[in-house]
Design an enzyme around this catalytic site. Sequence first.
Site, PDB file in Angstrom:
ATOM      1  CB  SER A 110      31.881  16.866  -5.375  1.00  0.00           C
ATOM      2  OG  SER A 110      31.021  16.502  -4.331  1.00  0.00           O
ATOM      3  CG  ASP A 211      36.280  17.337   1.448  1.00  0.00           C
ATOM      4  OD1 ASP A 211      35.276  17.755   2.056  1.00  0.00           O
ATOM      5  OD2 ASP A 211      36.242  16.949   0.267  1.00  0.00           O
ATOM      6  CG  HIS A 243      33.789  19.359  -0.879  1.00  0.00           C
ATOM      7  ND1 HIS A 243      34.197  18.059  -1.061  1.00  0.00           N
ATOM      8  CD2 HIS A 243      32.753  19.562  -1.747  1.00  0.00           C
ATOM      9  CE1 HIS A 243      33.449  17.488  -1.997  1.00  0.00           C
ATOM     10  NE2 HIS A 243      32.585  18.385  -2.440  1.00  0.00           N
TER      11      HIS A 243
END
Length: 262
Positions: A110, A211, A243
């Site tokens: 991320s 995700d 995620h």
Amino acid sequence: MSTTIRTISPDITLFNKTLTFQEISPSTREAIIYIHGGAWNDPENTPNDFNQLSNMIESMDTESSVCQYSIEYRLSPEISNPRNLYDAVANITRLVKEKGLANLNIVGHSVGATFIWQILSVLKHSQERMNEAQLQMLELLKIVKRVFLLDGIYSLKELLEEYPQYECFTRLAFPDGIQLYEEEPFRVMTYVKKALSCFRIDIHLVHSYQDELLTLKQTNSLIACLQNYQLSFKLYLDDLGLHNDVYKNGKVAKYIFDTIHR
């Protein structure tokens, strides 16, 4: 198994929170270094995010060929970007020096992937005008072999176009506006191309179909930029969970391990 590297005195970059997941003989200088995500501000995301992933890689590493570390950085709104990026860079640099590491495989999830992208963009600055952190980035690129970008954020402009509600956390990291984020892919791809080719760095994009926080738009947009500049990259798309499951997924561990030992 993990231990914390202790420092003698307090360190504002939080280097004392660096985790050692796997450390083998001093002669082995190949390492995986993890950078966690958390939208620049989430205290629930820590270096421990990668505990499961590192354990799975260690179980595959029967020849004990690679070390594994995970680094920390300060969060927003305590500091804004690029200060948290500079923390990450300073902590990796210090780890490299203390452990004598020569070959790095950096894994970012991320916003951790965002940090890696920012490091790859450092050649947008002329060397004579680089600050200390940027010079550290340049030195790190000389020993980076591969980067793994897991469900990453690369374009803040496109992120907020797709998810206007995410402005609630981007404004913490960029209180004066996302225009201060200088590494939009279309702006820096020339410099990234130079870095990847000059330092012979392999780039791996990983994204989970499941995700729920980021669609494939970020990854696909970056792919389009890479293709426009005829850059080599590897793409791994699969059902890797939600995620915050991606950095715990056994398929991701195997992909990283197999790539490093290919």
